[in-house]
Write a protein that holds these residues in place. Sequence first.
Motif, PDB file in Angstrom:
ATOM      1  N   ARG A 130       1.191  30.124   7.429  1.00 52.18           N
ATOM      2  CA  ARG A 130       2.313  30.402   8.312  1.00 52.18           C
ATOM      3  C   ARG A 130       3.574  30.827   7.572  1.00 52.18           C
ATOM      4  NH1 ARG A 130      -1.172  27.039  10.354  1.00 52.18           N
ATOM      5  NH2 ARG A 130      -1.576  27.026  12.598  1.00 52.18           N
ATOM      6  N   ILE A 131       3.515  30.843   6.251  1.00 56.04           N
ATOM      7  CA  ILE A 131       4.642  31.307   5.456  1.00 56.04           C
ATOM      8  C   ILE A 131       4.130  32.274   4.402  1.00 56.04           C
ATOM      9  CG2 ILE A 131       5.979  29.190   5.793  1.00 56.04           C
ATOM     10  CD1 ILE A 131       5.133  28.277   3.062  1.00 56.04           C
ATOM     11  N   SER A 132       5.037  32.997   3.797  1.00 50.70           N
ATOM     12  CA  SER A 132       4.661  33.941   2.745  1.00 50.70           C
ATOM     13  C   SER A 132       4.459  33.191   1.429  1.00 50.70           C
ATOM     14  CB  SER A 132       5.756  34.996   2.566  1.00 50.70           C
ATOM     15  OG  SER A 132       5.553  35.716   1.370  1.00 50.70           O
ATOM     16  N   PRO A 133       3.225  33.159   0.903  1.00 56.86           N
ATOM     17  CA  PRO A 133       2.995  32.458  -0.370  1.00 56.86           C
ATOM     18  C   PRO A 133       3.847  33.019  -1.505  1.00 56.86           C
ATOM     19  CG  PRO A 133       0.910  32.936   0.716  1.00 56.86           C
ATOM     20  CD  PRO A 133       1.972  33.668   1.470  1.00 56.86           C
ATOM     21  N   ALA A 134       4.052  34.358  -1.524  1.00 53.91           N
ATOM     22  CA  ALA A 134       4.837  34.974  -2.595  1.00 53.91           C
ATOM     23  C   ALA A 134       6.287  34.496  -2.538  1.00 53.91           C
ATOM     24  CB  ALA A 134       4.777  36.493  -2.491  1.00 53.91           C
ATOM     25  N   ALA A 135       6.865  34.478  -1.333  1.00 58.50           N
ATOM     26  CA  ALA A 135       8.244  34.021  -1.187  1.00 58.50           C
ATOM     27  C   ALA A 135       8.349  32.533  -1.522  1.00 58.50           C
ATOM     28  CB  ALA A 135       8.731  34.282   0.234  1.00 58.50           C
ATOM     29  N   PHE A 136       7.355  31.762  -1.116  1.00 55.50           N
ATOM     30  CA  PHE A 136       7.364  30.329  -1.410  1.00 55.50           C
ATOM     31  C   PHE A 136       7.315  30.093  -2.912  1.00 55.50           C
ATOM     32  CE2 PHE A 136       5.558  26.165  -2.108  1.00 55.50           C
ATOM     33  CZ  PHE A 136       6.202  25.379  -1.168  1.00 55.50           C
ATOM     34  N   ARG A 137       6.461  30.846  -3.626  1.00 62.74           N
ATOM     35  CA  ARG A 137       6.353  30.685  -5.079  1.00 62.74           C
ATOM     36  C   ARG A 137       7.675  31.003  -5.763  1.00 62.74           C
ATOM     37  NH1 ARG A 137       1.229  30.407  -7.538  1.00 62.74           N
ATOM     38  NH2 ARG A 137       2.147  31.268  -9.425  1.00 62.74           N
ATOM     39  N   ARG A 138       8.343  32.078  -5.305  1.00 62.20           N
ATOM     40  CA  ARG A 138       9.634  32.424  -5.904  1.00 62.20           C
ATOM     41  C   ARG A 138      10.643  31.304  -5.686  1.00 62.20           C
ATOM     42  NH1 ARG A 138       8.330  37.620  -3.915  1.00 62.20           N
ATOM     43  NH2 ARG A 138       9.565  37.243  -2.029  1.00 62.20           N
ATOM     44  N   GLY A 139      10.705  30.794  -4.470  1.00 66.06           N
ATOM     45  CA  GLY A 139      11.624  29.701  -4.196  1.00 66.06           C
ATOM     46  C   GLY A 139      11.272  28.447  -4.976  1.00 66.06           C
ATOM     47  N   PHE A 140       9.966  28.172  -5.090  1.00 68.24           N
ATOM     48  CA  PHE A 140       9.504  26.992  -5.820  1.00 68.24           C
ATOM     49  C   PHE A 140       9.898  27.063  -7.290  1.00 68.24           C
ATOM     50  CE2 PHE A 140       5.849  25.610  -8.537  1.00 68.24           C
ATOM     51  CZ  PHE A 140       6.136  24.246  -8.525  1.00 68.24           C
ATOM     52  N   PHE A 141       9.606  28.178  -7.943  1.00 68.47           N
ATOM     53  CA  PHE A 141       9.904  28.292  -9.368  1.00 68.47           C
ATOM     54  C   PHE A 141      11.404  28.361  -9.629  1.00 68.47           C
ATOM     55  CE2 PHE A 141       5.427  29.855  -9.725  1.00 68.47           C
ATOM     56  CZ  PHE A 141       4.998  28.875 -10.608  1.00 68.47           C
ATOM     57  N   THR A 142      12.152  28.980  -8.725  1.00 70.11           N
ATOM     58  CA  THR A 142      13.611  29.007  -8.887  1.00 70.11           C
ATOM     59  C   THR A 142      14.182  27.592  -8.793  1.00 70.11           C
ATOM     60  OG1 THR A 142      13.763  31.253  -7.959  1.00 70.11           O
ATOM     61  CG2 THR A 142      15.772  29.915  -7.972  1.00 70.11           C
ATOM     62  N   GLY A 143      13.760  26.854  -7.783  1.00 67.99           N
ATOM     63  CA  GLY A 143      14.232  25.485  -7.633  1.00 67.99           C
ATOM     64  C   GLY A 143      13.815  24.605  -8.803  1.00 67.99           C
ATOM     65  N   LEU A 144      12.589  24.806  -9.286  1.00 71.81           N
ATOM     66  CA  LEU A 144      12.102  24.025 -10.415  1.00 71.81           C
ATOM     67  C   LEU A 144      12.922  24.321 -11.667  1.00 71.81           C
ATOM     68  CD1 LEU A 144       9.725  22.019 -10.650  1.00 71.81           C
ATOM     69  CD2 LEU A 144       8.401  23.867 -11.670  1.00 71.81           C
ATOM     70  N   GLY A 145      13.266  25.591 -11.870  1.00 72.17           N
ATOM     71  CA  GLY A 145      14.080  25.962 -13.022  1.00 72.17           C
ATOM     72  C   GLY A 145      15.466  25.336 -12.968  1.00 72.17           C
ATOM     73  N   LEU A 146      16.075  25.334 -11.777  1.00 73.89           N
ATOM     74  CA  LEU A 146      17.401  24.722 -11.625  1.00 73.89           C
ATOM     75  C   LEU A 146      17.330  23.215 -11.868  1.00 73.89           C
ATOM     76  CD1 LEU A 146      18.668  26.666  -8.476  1.00 73.89           C
ATOM     77  CD2 LEU A 146      19.417  26.963 -10.846  1.00 73.89           C
ATOM     78  N   LEU A 147      16.268  22.583 -11.368  1.00 73.86           N
ATOM     79  CA  LEU A 147      16.094  21.154 -11.612  1.00 73.86           C
ATOM     80  C   LEU A 147      15.932  20.878 -13.104  1.00 73.86           C
ATOM     81  CD1 LEU A 147      15.633  18.254 -10.649  1.00 73.86           C
ATOM     82  CD2 LEU A 147      13.217  18.846 -10.280  1.00 73.86           C
ATOM     83  N   GLY A 148      15.161  21.731 -13.779  1.00 74.77           N
ATOM     84  CA  GLY A 148      14.992  21.581 -15.220  1.00 74.77           C
ATOM     85  C   GLY A 148      16.293  21.715 -15.981  1.00 74.77           C
ATOM     86  N   LEU A 149      17.113  22.693 -15.588  1.00 73.24           N
ATOM     87  CA  LEU A 149      18.414  22.861 -16.240  1.00 73.24           C
ATOM     88  C   LEU A 149      19.297  21.639 -16.023  1.00 73.24           C
ATOM     89  CD1 LEU A 149      19.207  26.595 -15.364  1.00 73.24           C
ATOM     90  CD2 LEU A 149      18.718  25.661 -17.627  1.00 73.24           C
ATOM     91  N   TYR A 150      19.245  21.073 -14.827  1.00 73.32           N
ATOM     92  CA  TYR A 150      20.035  19.860 -14.559  1.00 73.32           C
ATOM     93  C   TYR A 150      19.602  18.709 -15.467  1.00 73.32           C
ATOM     94  CZ  TYR A 150      21.875  15.801 -12.100  1.00 73.32           C
ATOM     95  OH  TYR A 150      22.522  14.627 -11.786  1.00 73.32           O
ATOM     96  N   LEU A 151      18.300  18.563 -15.660  1.00 70.44           N
ATOM     97  CA  LEU A 151      17.803  17.469 -16.498  1.00 70.44           C
ATOM     98  C   LEU A 151      18.116  17.700 -17.980  1.00 70.44           C
ATOM     99  CD1 LEU A 151      14.303  16.842 -14.847  1.00 70.44           C
ATOM    100  CD2 LEU A 151      16.358  15.428 -14.646  1.00 70.44           C
ATOM    101  N   CYS A 152      18.337  18.950 -18.354  1.00 70.53           N
ATOM    102  CA  CYS A 152      18.630  19.255 -19.754  1.00 70.53           C
ATOM    103  C   CYS A 152      20.029  18.798 -20.173  1.00 70.53           C
ATOM    104  CB  CYS A 152      18.500  20.755 -20.017  1.00 70.53           C
ATOM    105  SG  CYS A 152      16.795  21.351 -20.072  1.00 70.53           S
ATOM    106  N   PHE A 153      20.930  18.628 -19.209  1.00 71.42           N
ATOM    107  CA  PHE A 153      22.331  18.344 -19.536  1.00 71.42           C
ATOM    108  C   PHE A 153      22.795  17.020 -18.952  1.00 71.42           C
ATOM    109  CE2 PHE A 153      21.851  22.981 -19.518  1.00 71.42           C
ATOM    110  CZ  PHE A 153      22.283  23.267 -20.807  1.00 71.42           C
TER     111      PHE A 153
END
Length: 246
Positions: free
Chosen positions: A223-246
């Motif tokens: 019911r959702i676009s897997p490609a759009a979901f993956r982009r949102g998932f990896f973007t959010g994961l990257g931001l979370l990773g940056l937060y944990l780095c500092f």
Amino acid sequence: MYSAASWPLILLILGTFFVAGAVKGVIGLGLPTVAMGLLGLAMVPAQAAALLVVPSMVTNVWQLAAGGRFVHLARRLWPLLAGVVAGTWLTAALAGTGSQPWAVRALGVALVLYAAFGLMAFQLRVPPGAERWLGALSGLATGAVTAATGVFVIPAVPYLQALGLAKDELVQALGMAFTVSTLALAVALARGGALGYQQMAASLVALVPAMAGMWAGQYLRHRISPAAFRRGFFTGLGLLGLYLCF
């Protein structure tokens, strides 16, 4: 009996495993990575990894059981799998399992690297003649990252994606690698005293929201676009990773 002060942490754990299970239900991976990233906001990686053992094992065995290429993949991937076990246990013996002061930052770096690879458009390829030695090296590196952070996707997932496996084979190969990684990490945590009866009981409870999330994710997959979901998932994961780095 839980105290009132512990309820925010309980809700974080339940919500984390539901979200992580939903991500896995939609794109077929991400449960341990999401769980480790979100739990890393409130606890050290060793504690989060102990909670992860049962949900990760059950969902990965489920994923591993899909498809009939187990023997073929085991023969092809044994250098990677053996390297994962060796790298996890060696690193755990030398540096411990994610309880050091730098472990949260290391987790953040691992999440950023995984997110960056997930957002890249190009596809890597492993030459057939290099599979044995490169698989072993990838396994050793993945094991080291697993012991330090509880995340077992770097560099194993990029390596498996670079083998040119068919879709069903890749899903089963990921399940195989994640299952071996979870077992190796569980043994390392138990040896280090971070995985006892209480932690296993809590991990068993965490399986409930993880499975509920997986079913919800599988429902959403169509019911959702897997490609759009993956982009949102990896973007959010990257931001979370940056937060944990500092």
